[in-house]
Design a protein around this motif. Structure first.
Motif, PDB file in Angstrom:
ATOM      1  N   GLU A 198      10.939  -5.294  -7.990  1.00 15.81           N
ATOM      2  CA  GLU A 198      10.399  -5.279  -9.349  1.00 15.81           C
ATOM      3  C   GLU A 198       8.939  -5.745  -9.363  1.00 15.81           C
ATOM      4  O   GLU A 198       8.106  -5.176 -10.053  1.00 15.81           O
ATOM      5  CB  GLU A 198      11.245  -6.158 -10.288  1.00 15.81           C
ATOM      6  CG  GLU A 198      12.608  -5.579 -10.616  1.00 15.81           C
ATOM      7  CD  GLU A 198      13.642  -5.846  -9.524  1.00 15.81           C
ATOM      8  OE1 GLU A 198      13.399  -6.726  -8.672  1.00 15.81           O
ATOM      9  OE2 GLU A 198      14.682  -5.176  -9.522  1.00 15.81           O
ATOM     10  N   GLU A 199       8.633  -6.793  -8.595  1.00 20.54           N
ATOM     11  CA  GLU A 199       7.260  -7.281  -8.530  1.00 20.54           C
ATOM     12  C   GLU A 199       6.337  -6.230  -7.914  1.00 20.54           C
ATOM     13  O   GLU A 199       5.215  -6.023  -8.368  1.00 20.54           O
ATOM     14  CB  GLU A 199       7.189  -8.566  -7.700  1.00 20.54           C
ATOM     15  CG  GLU A 199       7.845  -9.750  -8.347  1.00 20.54           C
ATOM     16  CD  GLU A 199       7.892 -10.955  -7.430  1.00 20.54           C
ATOM     17  OE1 GLU A 199       7.335 -10.896  -6.314  1.00 20.54           O
ATOM     18  OE2 GLU A 199       8.488 -11.967  -7.824  1.00 20.54           O
ATOM     19  N   PHE A 200       6.827  -5.549  -6.891  1.00 20.31           N
ATOM     20  CA  PHE A 200       6.034  -4.515  -6.227  1.00 20.31           C
ATOM     21  C   PHE A 200       5.720  -3.385  -7.191  1.00 20.31           C
ATOM     22  O   PHE A 200       4.580  -2.913  -7.262  1.00 20.31           O
ATOM     23  CB  PHE A 200       6.782  -3.987  -5.000  1.00 20.31           C
ATOM     24  CG  PHE A 200       6.007  -2.984  -4.208  1.00 20.31           C
ATOM     25  CD1 PHE A 200       5.010  -3.390  -3.341  1.00 20.31           C
ATOM     26  CD2 PHE A 200       6.276  -1.630  -4.316  1.00 20.31           C
ATOM     27  CE1 PHE A 200       4.287  -2.473  -2.597  1.00 20.31           C
ATOM     28  CE2 PHE A 200       5.573  -0.703  -3.571  1.00 20.31           C
ATOM     29  CZ  PHE A 200       4.578  -1.126  -2.722  1.00 20.31           C
ATOM     30  N   MET A 201       6.717  -2.950  -7.951  1.00 18.62           N
ATOM     31  CA  MET A 201       6.502  -1.862  -8.906  1.00 18.62           C
ATOM     32  C   MET A 201       5.526  -2.284 -10.000  1.00 18.62           C
ATOM     33  O   MET A 201       4.686  -1.494 -10.427  1.00 18.62           O
ATOM     34  CB  MET A 201       7.836  -1.426  -9.523  1.00 18.62           C
ATOM     35  CG  MET A 201       8.798  -0.818  -8.508  1.00 18.62           C
ATOM     36  SD  MET A 201       8.106   0.564  -7.587  1.00 18.62           S
ATOM     37  CE  MET A 201       7.981   1.782  -8.854  1.00 18.62           C
ATOM     38  N   ALA A 202       5.611  -3.537 -10.438  1.00 21.33           N
ATOM     39  CA  ALA A 202       4.687  -4.031 -11.465  1.00 21.33           C
ATOM     40  C   ALA A 202       3.261  -4.071 -10.914  1.00 21.33           C
ATOM     41  O   ALA A 202       2.308  -3.736 -11.625  1.00 21.33           O
ATOM     42  CB  ALA A 202       5.116  -5.419 -11.923  1.00 21.33           C
ATOM     43  N   SER A 222       1.635  -0.561 -10.853  1.00 26.40           N
ATOM     44  CA  SER A 222       1.265   0.070 -12.120  1.00 26.40           C
ATOM     45  C   SER A 222       0.226  -0.737 -12.899  1.00 26.40           C
ATOM     46  O   SER A 222      -0.175  -0.324 -13.975  1.00 26.40           O
ATOM     47  CB  SER A 222       2.518   0.269 -12.977  1.00 26.40           C
ATOM     48  OG  SER A 222       3.102  -0.987 -13.269  1.00 26.40           O
ATOM     49  N   SER A 223      -0.230  -1.855 -12.364  1.00 28.61           N
ATOM     50  CA  SER A 223      -1.214  -2.666 -13.091  1.00 28.61           C
ATOM     51  C   SER A 223      -2.617  -2.082 -12.928  1.00 28.61           C
ATOM     52  O   SER A 223      -2.919  -1.424 -11.937  1.00 28.61           O
ATOM     53  CB  SER A 223      -1.188  -4.109 -12.587  1.00 28.61           C
ATOM     54  OG  SER A 223      -1.806  -4.203 -11.331  1.00 28.61           O
ATOM     55  N   PRO A 224      -3.493  -2.327 -13.894  1.00 33.61           N
ATOM     56  CA  PRO A 224      -4.877  -1.839 -13.788  1.00 33.61           C
ATOM     57  C   PRO A 224      -5.615  -2.453 -12.598  1.00 33.61           C
ATOM     58  O   PRO A 224      -6.464  -1.802 -11.995  1.00 33.61           O
ATOM     59  CB  PRO A 224      -5.532  -2.267 -15.103  1.00 33.61           C
ATOM     60  CG  PRO A 224      -4.443  -2.739 -15.983  1.00 33.61           C
ATOM     61  CD  PRO A 224      -3.236  -2.965 -15.159  1.00 33.61           C
ATOM     62  N   VAL A 225      -5.285  -3.679 -12.259  1.00 35.30           N
ATOM     63  CA  VAL A 225      -5.927  -4.335 -11.125  1.00 35.30           C
ATOM     64  C   VAL A 225      -5.564  -3.609  -9.834  1.00 35.30           C
ATOM     65  O   VAL A 225      -6.422  -3.383  -8.964  1.00 35.30           O
ATOM     66  CB  VAL A 225      -5.512  -5.828 -11.044  1.00 35.30           C
ATOM     67  CG1 VAL A 225      -6.064  -6.473  -9.798  1.00 35.30           C
ATOM     68  CG2 VAL A 225      -5.966  -6.564 -12.294  1.00 35.30           C
ATOM     69  N   ALA A 226      -4.305  -3.199  -9.703  1.00 38.88           N
ATOM     70  CA  ALA A 226      -3.877  -2.463  -8.510  1.00 38.88           C
ATOM     71  C   ALA A 226      -4.590  -1.116  -8.428  1.00 38.88           C
ATOM     72  O   ALA A 226      -4.996  -0.687  -7.347  1.00 38.88           O
ATOM     73  CB  ALA A 226      -2.366  -2.269  -8.527  1.00 38.88           C
ATOM     74  N   ALA A 227      -4.752  -0.455  -9.558  1.00 41.61           N
ATOM     75  CA  ALA A 227      -5.442   0.832  -9.567  1.00 41.61           C
ATOM     76  C   ALA A 227      -6.897   0.657  -9.124  1.00 41.61           C
ATOM     77  O   ALA A 227      -7.411   1.449  -8.324  1.00 41.61           O
ATOM     78  CB  ALA A 227      -5.382   1.450 -10.956  1.00 41.61           C
ATOM     79  N   MET A 228      -7.549  -0.391  -9.614  1.00 43.69           N
ATOM     80  CA  MET A 228      -8.938  -0.650  -9.230  1.00 43.69           C
ATOM     81  C   MET A 228      -9.018  -0.997  -7.746  1.00 43.69           C
ATOM     82  O   MET A 228      -9.937  -0.564  -7.046  1.00 43.69           O
ATOM     83  CB  MET A 228      -9.514  -1.783 -10.072  1.00 43.69           C
ATOM     84  CG  MET A 228     -10.957  -2.054  -9.771  1.00 43.69           C
ATOM     85  SD  MET A 228     -11.987  -0.606 -10.028  1.00 43.69           S
ATOM     86  CE  MET A 228     -12.569  -0.908 -11.654  1.00 43.69           C
ATOM     87  N   ALA A 229      -8.068  -1.773  -7.243  1.00 46.84           N
ATOM     88  CA  ALA A 229      -8.055  -2.141  -5.824  1.00 46.84           C
ATOM     89  C   ALA A 229      -7.907  -0.899  -4.949  1.00 46.84           C
ATOM     90  O   ALA A 229      -8.545  -0.799  -3.898  1.00 46.84           O
ATOM     91  CB  ALA A 229      -6.936  -3.136  -5.544  1.00 46.84           C
ATOM     92  N   LYS A 230      -7.080   0.049  -5.371  1.00 44.51           N
ATOM     93  CA  LYS A 230      -6.921   1.288  -4.611  1.00 44.51           C
ATOM     94  C   LYS A 230      -8.235   2.066  -4.557  1.00 44.51           C
ATOM     95  O   LYS A 230      -8.623   2.584  -3.515  1.00 44.51           O
ATOM     96  CB  LYS A 230      -5.828   2.162  -5.231  1.00 44.51           C
ATOM     97  CG  LYS A 230      -4.437   1.669  -4.982  1.00 44.51           C
ATOM     98  CD  LYS A 230      -3.430   2.586  -5.634  1.00 44.51           C
ATOM     99  CE  LYS A 230      -2.033   2.057  -5.513  1.00 44.51           C
ATOM    100  NZ  LYS A 230      -1.054   2.918  -6.198  1.00 44.51           N
ATOM    101  N   ILE A 231      -8.908   2.150  -5.692  1.00 44.31           N
ATOM    102  CA  ILE A 231     -10.173   2.884  -5.743  1.00 44.31           C
ATOM    103  C   ILE A 231     -11.214   2.226  -4.847  1.00 44.31           C
ATOM    104  O   ILE A 231     -11.897   2.894  -4.064  1.00 44.31           O
ATOM    105  CB  ILE A 231     -10.682   2.976  -7.201  1.00 44.31           C
ATOM    106  CG1 ILE A 231      -9.750   3.873  -8.014  1.00 44.31           C
ATOM    107  CG2 ILE A 231     -12.113   3.499  -7.259  1.00 44.31           C
ATOM    108  CD1 ILE A 231      -9.998   3.831  -9.507  1.00 44.31           C
ATOM    109  N   VAL A 232     -11.333   0.904  -4.960  1.00 44.14           N
ATOM    110  CA  VAL A 232     -12.294   0.171  -4.135  1.00 44.14           C
ATOM    111  C   VAL A 232     -11.945   0.330  -2.655  1.00 44.14           C
ATOM    112  O   VAL A 232     -12.824   0.511  -1.811  1.00 44.14           O
ATOM    113  CB  VAL A 232     -12.344  -1.316  -4.542  1.00 44.14           C
ATOM    114  CG1 VAL A 232     -13.140  -2.140  -3.552  1.00 44.14           C
ATOM    115  CG2 VAL A 232     -12.921  -1.457  -5.939  1.00 44.14           C
ATOM    116  N   GLY A 233     -10.662   0.290  -2.319  1.00 44.95           N
ATOM    117  CA  GLY A 233     -10.226   0.469  -0.938  1.00 44.95           C
ATOM    118  C   GLY A 233     -10.606   1.835  -0.393  1.00 44.95           C
ATOM    119  O   GLY A 233     -11.078   1.954   0.744  1.00 44.95           O
ATOM    120  N   LYS A 234     -10.426   2.863  -1.201  1.00 40.92           N
ATOM    121  CA  LYS A 234     -10.794   4.213  -0.765  1.00 40.92           C
ATOM    122  C   LYS A 234     -12.295   4.318  -0.512  1.00 40.92           C
ATOM    123  O   LYS A 234     -12.741   4.898   0.478  1.00 40.92           O
ATOM    124  CB  LYS A 234     -10.381   5.241  -1.819  1.00 40.92           C
ATOM    125  CG  LYS A 234      -8.910   5.539  -1.850  1.00 40.92           C
ATOM    126  CD  LYS A 234      -8.588   6.577  -2.899  1.00 40.92           C
ATOM    127  CE  LYS A 234      -7.116   6.830  -2.986  1.00 40.92           C
ATOM    128  NZ  LYS A 234      -6.779   7.823  -4.020  1.00 40.92           N
TER     129      LYS A 234
END
Length: 83
Positions: A38-42, A45-57
């Motif tokens: 549940e924590e992983f799924m949260a 889907s968080s905006p912080v995770a989306a930003m981290a993915k973009i920065v990582g790419k």
């Protein structure tokens, strides 16, 4: 009194079983063994995770580009040596 060998072999079987289970869970779900599903799924889907993915790419792309430039520089140095 148990011999030390029996205790060690029992422990290694439990550790091997846990490792196999953790590896299968990660392969099937993509969730690391030390994280609650549940924590992983949260987190995903968080905006912080989306930003981290973009920065990582972006970072991976920049590092890849820098690595290619470095290889080209090394190739140029080698060519100059043998001219």
């Amino acid at each position: 009194r148990k011999s030390q060998q029996k205790c060690v072999s029992d422990y290694s079987m439990v550790a091997d079983a846990f490792s196999a289970g953790a590896t299968m869970r990660y392969m099937l779900t993509g969730v690391p063994p030390d994280v609650n599903v549940e924590e992983f799924m949260a987190m995903q889907s968080s905006p912080v995770a989306a930003m981290a993915k973009i920065v990582g790419k972006i970072a991976r792309k920049a590092l890849r580009k820098k690595g290619k430039e470095k290889k080209n520089d090394q190739a140029q140095k080698i060519k100059k040596r043998f001219k």
